[in-house]
Write a protein that holds these residues in place. Structure first.
Motif, PDB file in Angstrom:
ATOM      1  N   SER A 161       0.827  -1.208   0.000  1.00 15.68           N
ATOM      2  CA  SER A 161       0.000   0.000   0.000  1.00 15.68           C
ATOM      3  C   SER A 161       0.858   1.253   0.000  1.00 15.68           C
ATOM      4  N   GLY A 162       1.967   1.208   0.722  1.00 17.31           N
ATOM      5  CA  GLY A 162       2.857   2.359   0.777  1.00 17.31           C
ATOM      6  C   GLY A 162       3.512   2.648  -0.556  1.00 17.31           C
ATOM      7  N   ARG A 163       3.901   1.591  -1.262  1.00 17.18           N
ATOM      8  CA  ARG A 163       4.514   1.804  -2.576  1.00 17.18           C
ATOM      9  C   ARG A 163       3.516   2.406  -3.560  1.00 17.18           C
ATOM     10  N   LEU A 164       2.262   1.967  -3.481  1.00 12.91           N
ATOM     11  CA  LEU A 164       1.243   2.563  -4.338  1.00 12.91           C
ATOM     12  C   LEU A 164       0.999   4.019  -3.947  1.00 12.91           C
ATOM     13  N   LEU A 165       0.982   4.304  -2.646  1.00 13.15           N
ATOM     14  CA  LEU A 165       0.788   5.687  -2.200  1.00 13.15           C
ATOM     15  C   LEU A 165       1.931   6.573  -2.690  1.00 13.15           C
ATOM     16  N   ASP A 166       3.144   6.065  -2.680  1.00 14.90           N
ATOM     17  CA  ASP A 166       4.276   6.850  -3.187  1.00 14.90           C
ATOM     18  C   ASP A 166       4.074   7.206  -4.654  1.00 14.90           C
ATOM     19  N   ARG A 167       3.553   6.259  -5.445  1.00 18.67           N
ATOM     20  CA  ARG A 167       3.312   6.533  -6.866  1.00 18.67           C
ATOM     21  C   ARG A 167       2.178   7.547  -7.044  1.00 18.67           C
ATOM     22  N   MET A 168       1.174   7.468  -6.169  1.00 26.56           N
ATOM     23  CA  MET A 168       0.068   8.420  -6.232  1.00 26.56           C
ATOM     24  C   MET A 168       0.546   9.829  -5.904  1.00 26.56           C
ATOM     25  N   THR A 260     -10.545  10.072   0.370  1.00 23.29           N
ATOM     26  CA  THR A 260     -10.283   9.305  -0.841  1.00 23.29           C
ATOM     27  C   THR A 260     -10.137   7.838  -0.489  1.00 23.29           C
ATOM     28  N   LEU A 261      -9.941   7.025  -1.493  1.00 29.73           N
ATOM     29  CA  LEU A 261      -9.881   5.576  -1.305  1.00 29.73           C
ATOM     30  C   LEU A 261      -8.504   5.175  -0.769  1.00 29.73           C
ATOM     31  N   HIS A 262      -8.512   4.186   0.116  1.00 27.17           N
ATOM     32  CA  HIS A 262      -7.257   3.708   0.710  1.00 27.17           C
ATOM     33  C   HIS A 262      -6.464   2.919  -0.330  1.00 27.17           C
ATOM     34  N   PRO A 263      -5.138   3.060  -0.349  1.00 31.31           N
ATOM     35  CA  PRO A 263      -4.335   2.295  -1.310  1.00 31.31           C
ATOM     36  C   PRO A 263      -4.564   0.784  -1.237  1.00 31.31           C
ATOM     37  N   ALA A 264      -4.794   0.244  -0.029  1.00 35.29           N
ATOM     38  CA  ALA A 264      -5.045  -1.201   0.077  1.00 35.29           C
ATOM     39  C   ALA A 264      -6.328  -1.581  -0.653  1.00 35.29           C
ATOM     40  N   TYR A 265      -7.333  -0.725  -0.608  1.00 41.34           N
ATOM     41  CA  TYR A 265      -8.574  -0.966  -1.351  1.00 41.34           C
ATOM     42  C   TYR A 265      -8.311  -0.913  -2.851  1.00 41.34           C
ATOM     43  N   LEU A 266      -7.482   0.014  -3.277  1.00 41.99           N
ATOM     44  CA  LEU A 266      -7.175   0.130  -4.698  1.00 41.99           C
ATOM     45  C   LEU A 266      -6.403  -1.078  -5.216  1.00 41.99           C
ATOM     46  N   LEU A 267      -5.603  -1.693  -4.363  1.00 46.54           N
ATOM     47  CA  LEU A 267      -4.903  -2.917  -4.775  1.00 46.54           C
ATOM     48  C   LEU A 267      -5.886  -4.051  -5.005  1.00 46.54           C
ATOM     49  N   ARG A 268      -6.965  -4.069  -4.226  1.00 44.10           N
ATOM     50  CA  ARG A 268      -7.982  -5.104  -4.397  1.00 44.10           C
ATOM     51  C   ARG A 268      -8.979  -4.764  -5.499  1.00 44.10           C
ATOM     52  N   THR A 269      -9.139  -3.452  -5.767  1.00 48.99           N
ATOM     53  CA  THR A 269     -10.115  -3.006  -6.769  1.00 48.99           C
ATOM     54  C   THR A 269      -9.433  -2.018  -7.717  1.00 48.99           C
ATOM     55  N   PRO A 270      -8.596  -2.510  -8.629  1.00 47.05           N
ATOM     56  CA  PRO A 270      -7.823  -1.598  -9.493  1.00 47.05           C
ATOM     57  C   PRO A 270      -8.702  -0.690 -10.356  1.00 47.05           C
ATOM     58  N   ALA A 271      -9.931  -1.113 -10.649  1.00 45.99           N
ATOM     59  CA  ALA A 271     -10.792  -0.296 -11.499  1.00 45.99           C
ATOM     60  C   ALA A 271     -11.126   1.043 -10.866  1.00 45.99           C
ATOM     61  N   HIS A 272     -10.995   1.169  -9.550  1.00 44.69           N
ATOM     62  CA  HIS A 272     -11.316   2.416  -8.869  1.00 44.69           C
ATOM     63  C   HIS A 272     -10.116   3.342  -8.716  1.00 44.69           C
ATOM     64  N   LYS A 273      -8.991   2.975  -9.307  1.00 50.76           N
ATOM     65  CA  LYS A 273      -7.831   3.862  -9.238  1.00 50.76           C
ATOM     66  C   LYS A 273      -8.123   5.190  -9.932  1.00 50.76           C
ATOM     67  N   LYS A 274      -8.973   5.151 -10.934  1.00 53.39           N
ATOM     68  CA  LYS A 274      -9.310   6.389 -11.639  1.00 53.39           C
ATOM     69  C   LYS A 274     -10.039   7.372 -10.711  1.00 53.39           C
ATOM     70  N   LEU A 275     -10.807   6.831  -9.741  1.00 60.30           N
ATOM     71  CA  LEU A 275     -11.483   7.699  -8.784  1.00 60.30           C
ATOM     72  C   LEU A 275     -10.476   8.374  -7.856  1.00 60.30           C
ATOM     73  N   ALA A 276      -9.511   7.594  -7.383  1.00 58.49           N
ATOM     74  CA  ALA A 276      -8.475   8.169  -6.517  1.00 58.49           C
ATOM     75  C   ALA A 276      -7.635   9.183  -7.278  1.00 58.49           C
ATOM     76  N   TRP A 277      -7.407   8.925  -8.552  1.00 59.02           N
ATOM     77  CA  TRP A 277      -6.634   9.869  -9.367  1.00 59.02           C
ATOM     78  C   TRP A 277      -7.346  11.224  -9.443  1.00 59.02           C
ATOM     79  N   ARG A 278      -8.669  11.194  -9.589  1.00 53.84           N
ATOM     80  CA  ARG A 278      -9.429  12.454  -9.620  1.00 53.84           C
ATOM     81  C   ARG A 278      -9.323  13.173  -8.280  1.00 53.84           C
ATOM     82  N   ASP A 279      -9.361  12.403  -7.186  1.00 53.20           N
ATOM     83  CA  ASP A 279      -9.263  13.016  -5.858  1.00 53.20           C
ATOM     84  C   ASP A 279      -7.912  13.687  -5.664  1.00 53.20           C
ATOM     85  N   PHE A 280      -6.858  13.031  -6.122  1.00 52.56           N
ATOM     86  CA  PHE A 280      -5.517  13.610  -5.959  1.00 52.56           C
ATOM     87  C   PHE A 280      -5.323  14.829  -6.870  1.00 52.56           C
TER      88      PHE A 280
END
Length: 291
Positions: A161-168, A260-280
């Motif tokens: 989750s931390g590595r994904l957060l770093d990329r975000m 916004t969505l937690h990175p651990a949730y995004l790892l389980r549900t990659p389709a919602h990464k676009k939602l987190a991208w809008r939030d960021f």
């Protein structure tokens, strides 16, 4: 063998020898019964056979004697439960609020939290996970609780989750030198279970004071538990995310907050990464607007 009769002792001896060889070793009647005579009687003429008397059961074993308690030494006094078995109560929650309120700096807050024994999660965790990043940063991100990797290293968001957060963060031009990261719960719940409402409530004063001391321009709530705790709402994260809210500190400062969505949730549900991208992207725009 000829029929036996009482007047023929030789025949009786032969009959007894026959019984012995056949395994007969116990008489069932007090008086001898002439079975040969019964064989020629009609069924209606036969006398009822007496019921076999039940053998007397063995007497029960004597009940073991109980020790004379008056002669035994006094039992040692019961010891009070250890601190590791303490369940947080209102007194501990009040102590947490008091310690948080008296912390004048982040270092002092860390010391108060390290010495605080009112939360049972402390006794199953390897390390207290206080924070990571730059406390002078304009943006602060708050998750729920440490996981296994975070518990080992003592830093928040260092696993997958931390590595994904770093990329975000990198996607909007930030990293851990320009952001400050913490959790609502500083100790890992055993087995990564969900913290109980009582555990969350007792740790709430610490994270609220931590936010107040950092005083970021923008607060990002990573996941539903962080948003519900710090924004005092019961709405789900999918309804909360993407909408600016306000976190009020104890001193009355209003800090813009983006759930916004937690990175651990995004790892389980990659389709919602676009939602987190809008939030960021909203966070990036807000930071630019605030200078």
């Amino acid at each position: 063998m000829t029929a036996a009769s009482p007047n023929n002792p030789i025949d009786i001896a032969d009959l007894l020898a026959f019984y012995a060889s056949a395994g007969v070793d116990d008489a069932l009647e007090d008086e001898p019964v002439n079975r040969l005579a019964e064989a020629v009687q009609k069924p209606s003429e036969r006398a009822p056979v007496a019921a076999t008397p039940a053998r007397e059961s063995a007497p029960p074993p004597p009940e073991p004697s109980r020790p004379d308690m008056s002669r035994l030494p006094d039992a040692p006094p019961a010891r009070a439960p250890s601190a590791s078995a303490t369940v947080p109560d209102e007194a501990q929650a009040a102590l947490a609020r008091q310690l948080a309120a008296t912390a004048a700096s982040l270092d002092e807050l860390r010391q108060h939290m390290a010495a605080f024994d009112g939360c049972n999660l402390k006794f199953t965790a390897k390390n207290m996970v206080f924070a990571d990043g730059n406390p002078n940063a304009a943006v602060m991100l708050v998750g729920e609780a440490p996981g296994r990797d975070e518990d080992i290293e003592g830093l928040p968001f260092v696993g997958r989750s931390g590595r994904l957060l770093d990329r975000m963060l990198a996607a909007i031009g930030l990293d851990r030198t320009s952001a400050y990261i913490a959790n609502v719960i500083p100790w890992r719940p055993p087995g990564n279970r969900t913290p109980t409402p009582h555990e969350t409530e007792i740790c709430r004063p610490f994270i609220e004071r931590q936010i107040e001391l950092v005083n970021p321009k923008v607060l990002v709530n990573l996941g539903g538990p962080s948003a519900k705790t710090l924004l005092n709402t019961t709405e789900g994260i999918l309804r909360l995310r993407g909408n600016w809210r306000v976190h009020m500190t104890a001193s009355g400062t209003a800090i813009p907050a983006m759930p916004t969505l937690h990175p651990a949730y995004l790892l389980r549900t990659p389709a919602h990464k676009k939602l987190a991208w809008r939030d960021f992207l909203e966070v990036k725009a807000k930071l630019r607007a605030l200078g």
